[in-house]
Structure formats: C-alpha cells, structure tokens
Design a protein around this motif. Structure first.
Motif, PDB file in Angstrom:
ATOM      1  N   LYS A  74       0.818  -1.209   0.000  1.00  0.00           N
ATOM      2  CA  LYS A  74       0.000   0.000   0.000  1.00  0.00           C
ATOM      3  C   LYS A  74       0.856   1.266   0.000  1.00  0.00           C
ATOM      4  O   LYS A  74       0.481   2.280  -0.597  1.00  0.00           O
ATOM      5  CB  LYS A  74      -0.931   0.001   1.217  1.00  0.00           C
ATOM      6  CG  LYS A  74      -2.041  -1.044   1.140  1.00  0.00           C
ATOM      7  CD  LYS A  74      -2.988  -0.916   2.325  1.00  0.00           C
ATOM      8  CE  LYS A  74      -4.165  -1.880   2.201  1.00  0.00           C
ATOM      9  NZ  LYS A  74      -5.113  -1.736   3.326  1.00  0.00           N
ATOM     10  N   TYR A  75       1.986   1.205   0.674  1.00  0.00           N
ATOM     11  CA  TYR A  75       2.844   2.381   0.801  1.00  0.00           C
ATOM     12  C   TYR A  75       3.410   2.813  -0.543  1.00  0.00           C
ATOM     13  O   TYR A  75       3.476   4.005  -0.859  1.00  0.00           O
ATOM     14  CB  TYR A  75       3.979   2.056   1.763  1.00  0.00           C
ATOM     15  CG  TYR A  75       4.353   3.185   2.697  1.00  0.00           C
ATOM     16  CD1 TYR A  75       3.741   3.317   3.939  1.00  0.00           C
ATOM     17  CD2 TYR A  75       5.330   4.112   2.347  1.00  0.00           C
ATOM     18  CE1 TYR A  75       4.087   4.338   4.808  1.00  0.00           C
ATOM     19  CE2 TYR A  75       5.682   5.132   3.218  1.00  0.00           C
ATOM     20  CZ  TYR A  75       5.059   5.248   4.441  1.00  0.00           C
ATOM     21  OH  TYR A  75       5.402   6.262   5.291  1.00  0.00           O
ATOM     22  N   TYR A  76       3.843   1.812  -1.339  1.00  0.00           N
ATOM     23  CA  TYR A  76       4.550   2.122  -2.584  1.00  0.00           C
ATOM     24  C   TYR A  76       3.873   1.576  -3.841  1.00  0.00           C
ATOM     25  O   TYR A  76       4.452   1.617  -4.921  1.00  0.00           O
ATOM     26  CB  TYR A  76       5.982   1.573  -2.517  1.00  0.00           C
ATOM     27  CG  TYR A  76       6.808   2.127  -1.381  1.00  0.00           C
ATOM     28  CD1 TYR A  76       7.109   3.486  -1.299  1.00  0.00           C
ATOM     29  CD2 TYR A  76       7.290   1.291  -0.380  1.00  0.00           C
ATOM     30  CE1 TYR A  76       7.876   3.990  -0.257  1.00  0.00           C
ATOM     31  CE2 TYR A  76       8.062   1.786   0.661  1.00  0.00           C
ATOM     32  CZ  TYR A  76       8.346   3.136   0.724  1.00  0.00           C
ATOM     33  OH  TYR A  76       9.105   3.635   1.747  1.00  0.00           O
ATOM     34  N   ASN A  77       2.658   1.030  -3.724  1.00  0.00           N
ATOM     35  CA  ASN A  77       1.937   0.476  -4.867  1.00  0.00           C
ATOM     36  C   ASN A  77       2.715  -0.664  -5.529  1.00  0.00           C
ATOM     37  O   ASN A  77       2.834  -0.739  -6.758  1.00  0.00           O
ATOM     38  CB  ASN A  77       1.636   1.561  -5.910  1.00  0.00           C
ATOM     39  CG  ASN A  77       0.173   1.956  -5.904  1.00  0.00           C
ATOM     40  OD1 ASN A  77      -0.659   1.339  -5.259  1.00  0.00           O
ATOM     41  ND2 ASN A  77      -0.147   3.017  -6.625  1.00  0.00           N
ATOM     42  N   LEU A  78       3.254  -1.562  -4.714  1.00  0.00           N
ATOM     43  CA  LEU A  78       4.003  -2.697  -5.244  1.00  0.00           C
ATOM     44  C   LEU A  78       3.051  -3.763  -5.764  1.00  0.00           C
ATOM     45  O   LEU A  78       1.896  -3.849  -5.342  1.00  0.00           O
ATOM     46  CB  LEU A  78       4.909  -3.282  -4.156  1.00  0.00           C
ATOM     47  CG  LEU A  78       5.889  -2.297  -3.508  1.00  0.00           C
ATOM     48  CD1 LEU A  78       6.746  -3.007  -2.473  1.00  0.00           C
ATOM     49  CD2 LEU A  78       6.763  -1.612  -4.565  1.00  0.00           C
ATOM     50  N   GLN A  79       3.564  -4.573  -6.673  1.00  0.00           N
ATOM     51  CA  GLN A  79       2.757  -5.646  -7.256  1.00  0.00           C
ATOM     52  C   GLN A  79       3.334  -7.002  -6.888  1.00  0.00           C
ATOM     53  O   GLN A  79       4.388  -7.098  -6.246  1.00  0.00           O
ATOM     54  CB  GLN A  79       2.645  -5.411  -8.767  1.00  0.00           C
ATOM     55  CG  GLN A  79       1.711  -4.237  -9.064  1.00  0.00           C
ATOM     56  CD  GLN A  79       2.098  -3.452 -10.298  1.00  0.00           C
ATOM     57  OE1 GLN A  79       3.173  -2.879 -10.382  1.00  0.00           O
ATOM     58  NE2 GLN A  79       1.196  -3.420 -11.266  1.00  0.00           N
ATOM     59  N   ASP A  80       2.652  -8.067  -7.286  1.00  0.00           N
ATOM     60  CA  ASP A  80       2.922  -9.370  -6.669  1.00  0.00           C
ATOM     61  C   ASP A  80       4.144 -10.111  -7.195  1.00  0.00           C
ATOM     62  O   ASP A  80       4.494 -11.161  -6.660  1.00  0.00           O
ATOM     63  CB  ASP A  80       1.688 -10.274  -6.788  1.00  0.00           C
ATOM     64  CG  ASP A  80       1.232 -10.466  -8.229  1.00  0.00           C
ATOM     65  OD1 ASP A  80       1.919  -9.980  -9.152  1.00  0.00           O
ATOM     66  OD2 ASP A  80       0.185 -11.102  -8.432  1.00  0.00           O
ATOM     67  N   LYS A  81       4.808  -9.600  -8.225  1.00  0.00           N
ATOM     68  CA  LYS A  81       5.980 -10.308  -8.744  1.00  0.00           C
ATOM     69  C   LYS A  81       7.261  -9.973  -7.982  1.00  0.00           C
ATOM     70  O   LYS A  81       8.229 -10.739  -8.011  1.00  0.00           O
ATOM     71  CB  LYS A  81       6.164 -10.015 -10.232  1.00  0.00           C
ATOM     72  CG  LYS A  81       5.068 -10.624 -11.108  1.00  0.00           C
ATOM     73  CD  LYS A  81       5.347 -10.404 -12.582  1.00  0.00           C
ATOM     74  CE  LYS A  81       4.269 -11.071 -13.431  1.00  0.00           C
ATOM     75  NZ  LYS A  81       4.517 -10.888 -14.881  1.00  0.00           N
ATOM     76  N   LEU A  82       7.303  -8.846  -7.321  1.00  0.00           N
ATOM     77  CA  LEU A  82       8.494  -8.427  -6.576  1.00  0.00           C
ATOM     78  C   LEU A  82       8.605  -9.187  -5.260  1.00  0.00           C
ATOM     79  O   LEU A  82       7.620  -9.377  -4.559  1.00  0.00           O
ATOM     80  CB  LEU A  82       8.434  -6.923  -6.295  1.00  0.00           C
ATOM     81  CG  LEU A  82       9.612  -6.328  -5.506  1.00  0.00           C
ATOM     82  CD1 LEU A  82      10.898  -6.407  -6.319  1.00  0.00           C
ATOM     83  CD2 LEU A  82       9.314  -4.882  -5.117  1.00  0.00           C
ATOM     84  N   LYS A  83       9.820  -9.602  -4.924  1.00  0.00           N
ATOM     85  CA  LYS A  83      10.107 -10.229  -3.639  1.00  0.00           C
ATOM     86  C   LYS A  83      10.912  -9.267  -2.772  1.00  0.00           C
ATOM     87  O   LYS A  83      11.660  -8.420  -3.271  1.00  0.00           O
ATOM     88  CB  LYS A  83      10.881 -11.535  -3.832  1.00  0.00           C
ATOM     89  CG  LYS A  83      10.117 -12.600  -4.613  1.00  0.00           C
ATOM     90  CD  LYS A  83       8.902 -13.086  -3.837  1.00  0.00           C
ATOM     91  CE  LYS A  83       8.225 -14.272  -4.516  1.00  0.00           C
ATOM     92  NZ  LYS A  83       7.548 -13.891  -5.760  1.00  0.00           N
TER      93      LYS A  83
END
Length: 403
Positions: A74-83
């Motif tokens: 939520k903080y940085y709008n990350l998506q599910d492929k990043l670890k």
C-alpha cells in the motif's frame, strides 16, 4: 556456493528500513517493482531494525526472499511479482559511531559475501558501498546517482568490466559524474517513471475525495503531492492559495513536523482554503490525483532546480489531469508536449495563480482524464525504464526471466 543460474536474482538494495515517506525510496522501490513486472527474478533488499532484528535464526539466515507485506504494498503500490528480503540490523548497529557497528560495514563485509552473493546475478543500487562490494566479489552492477556530489569515483570500480552502467535522471548530474571520474560511455540519463497502477481509473474514490476536500462554496480542487520543502515551492503555493480564495488547495506529503509547520504558516497568513493531508499511501494517492481539477508542480530557483527529478510529474500525468508547472531546467524538455498545460516563472505566486486560473478556464474537469495526457505518459512507465537500463547490460549478466 549455489551456482545454479535459475536461482540467482536481480538484487535491488536500499540501505534503510522500509517503509518511509521519502522520494528516493519511492524511486528505488518502484524501479525494483518495474523490473519484477518485466518477469525478471527480482528481490528488493532493505534493513530490518527493532525487536524483529534480534531473531537468532534470521541473523544466521538473513536472505529470505518473500512477498512484500500489505503495508509495503500500500505504501509504494508494489505488485505481486516483486520479492522482499530484510537484512536484520540489531542494536547496537548504527547506534554507535564506529565502522564495526555501521550497517554499511555489516552489509558489505558480512551479509553480501556470505549470504547474498550466492543468490545474486546482478545488483542495482544508489548505495556506492554496495556497488563496490558487488564488483569486488565478482558481481556485475548498475548504479543509480541522482544528486550532485564532490566525491571521486574509484577508477578500479568504474573501469571494471563488471561495472555495467550508471544511471542518472538529468544531464547536469551526468556532467558532474563525468567530472568526478565516471567514464562518459558508462553513464546514461533516463527519466524516472510512473507506477502502472496510477493508470487505473477510480471514479468512486475520486468522488469521495472531492466530497471530503471541497467545502460548500468551492468546486475547484488543486492538488500538490510531494515533499513539504521550501525549495519545492510550498511557501509560494500558500501565497497562490491566498490569491485564489474560491479554489480549494490540498497538499499530500511531508512528515508530522512539516505538516504542523505549514498548517501554522497558513493560519499566520490567514489562508483558509489549503489543507495538508500528510503522507498518503500510494494506493490512496491514485484517486487523490484523479480527483484534482489541476495538479500543481511549483518549484523555487536554486541549485535543486538544476537536478530535481520530476518523479511526481509522471504520476501526475498518469492521472490524466492537467498540470501547471514552474519553469525549471529539469522540466524544460517537456515544453511543446501535452505534459504541461501551463507554465509559470519561478518564485512568482501571482504568475502561478494566473496560470492556474487560465487552465481552470481551458480544461474543464474530466472524470476519465485527458486522453492526450495519458497517451503521452505511457512511454515513461517503470517497466520501460527498466528495459532501457538493461539494454546496456551484457546479455550474459542479465537475470533469469520467470514469466
């Protein structure tokens, strides 16, 4: 050592604990997120401090890639492929001014060679010590450098064949890097990007923001999102708001002390049409930017105006809303493009207010944004940026694709 190339990652490193509200952290996390979205096996490493860092098992096995927490997403709008991998930094690390209890030393002398190296194909960081550690341990590296510094770059590092490319965001920084010893052929200028989630339309949340922020008697909303710093033009924007009492202004960003300072300043100047929202999580920022009639990009003249990267500009443009900006060197290339609806000379509240008023008259609010603005910004995605950077990397050094 594990030499299986399919188990080796594209490592992004941040020498801080996340999450924090800072532009350079937004840039670094989104750069990693963009690379992961291309399908590369990407791991973002940052520090873990506090009680969790005291876990003996984690100290012995610190490199544990996993999905980012809900908070980071939520903080940085990350998506599910990043670890994500947290390096534990227990007390007294960084509590005493001693090189042996310094997080940089712990990372480069212990964590990297013994725990990160076996799983690394290539590294990417703004931390010069981490870049040097990678090169000296036989790992190719990509270096990001976004500010003027007087330090000289070590020839044995920058001329090493493993040193792939240095990336900056404006030519003035590139010039200073070359003066400090960076080979000209090893430094490129590439803009920052926008997160693809800023493209998704959120009409219901947009409406909620407008209902929340627009009081009776005002139906126009100007939004600023970014650091609450004097050189960023916030003081000027307060004076602009005073000249436009029938328009509501909202500022997203800043820590609690900065918010309190500017809230008091607006009271002192008797400005009643400006709201300071503090740091807004990026998953909420999307709809706030879309809610605006105009997005404000003020800035003061000075040294920062020669190198400040237009990080928020691309998120602004992804909203599809018109932007009014100050004429500073880092934005001049966007003249004669759909990016900026109107320009104002620096340090002049009256001129900035006139530019806002002009755009309010020429650009009526569109719930879906202006298509010419959205189409223009598509070229500046983080994924496109990552593709350009990796085009400078020796093919044998590229991380594996896990599509």
């Amino acid at each position: 050592m594990n030499n299986n190339p399919t188990n080796k990652h594209y490592i992004f490193f941040i020498n801080e604990q996340l999450p924090k509200p800072a532009a350079h952290l937004v840039q670094s996390t989104n750069a990693a997120n963009g690379a992961a979205n291309l399908g590369y096996s990407t791991v973002l490493i940052h520090y873990q401090k506090g009680r969790e860092a005291m876990n003996p098992w984690l100290l012995a096995h610190p490199f544990q890639p996993r999905k980012p927490s809900v908070e980071l997403v939520k903080y940085y709008n990350l998506q599910d492929k990043l670890k994500i991998a947290n390096l534990p930094m227990p007390w007294p690390i960084d509590s005493w001014h001693n090189k042996f209890t310094n997080s940089n030393t712990i990372t480069t002398k212990y964590y990297f060679p013994f725990h990160i190296l076996p799983h690394t194909k290539i590294v990417h960081s703004r931390n010069w010590n981490f870049i040097k550690a990678a090169i000296r341990n036989g790992i190719p590296a990509i270096y990001e450098h976004h500010h003027h510094e007087d330090k000289k770059f070590e020839p044995e590092i920058v001329k090493n064949p493993l040193f792939q490319i240095a990336v900056t965001v404006i030519d003035t920084i590139r010039d200073s890097m070359i003066k400090n010893g960076m080979p000209p052929e090893k430094v490129i200028t590439i803009h920052n990007g926008f997160n693809s989630l800023f493209m998704g339309r959120q009409p219901e949340k947009l409406t909620t923001w407008r209902e929340k922020l627009l009081p009776d008697g005002r139906d126009k909303l100007v939004v600023y999102a970014g650091a609450l710093k004097q050189f960023k033009g916030i003081d000027i924007l307060i004076d602009v708001a005073k000249e436009m009492p029938n328009v509501q202004f909202a500022c997203a960003g800043g820590n609690s002390e900065e918010v309190e300072h500017y809230q008091q300043l607006t009271k002192d100047k008797q400005v009643e049409n400006m709201t300071f929202l503090g740091y807004i999580l990026h998953d909420e920022l999307v709809s706030l930017l879309q809610a605006a009639d105009i997005l404000a990009h003020p800035h003061c003249l000075g040294k920062a105006a020669t190198f400040t990267s237009p990080l928020k500009l691309f998120d602004y443009l992804a909203s599809g809303n018109p932007v009014v900006a100050t004429e500073i060197p880092s934005l001049t290339e966007f003249k004669n493009t759909p990016a900026i609806a109107a320009w104002s000379e620096p340090d002049n509240p009256t001129k900035f207010a006139a530019a806002l008023q002009q755009v309010l008259e020429t650009h009526p609010k569109k719930i879906d944004g202006y298509p010419e603005i959205i189409n223009f910004v598509k070229q500046f995605s983080w994924e496109n940026r990552a593709t350009k950077i990796l085009s400078y990397v020796n093919e044998s050094f590229l991380p594996p694709l896990i599509l």
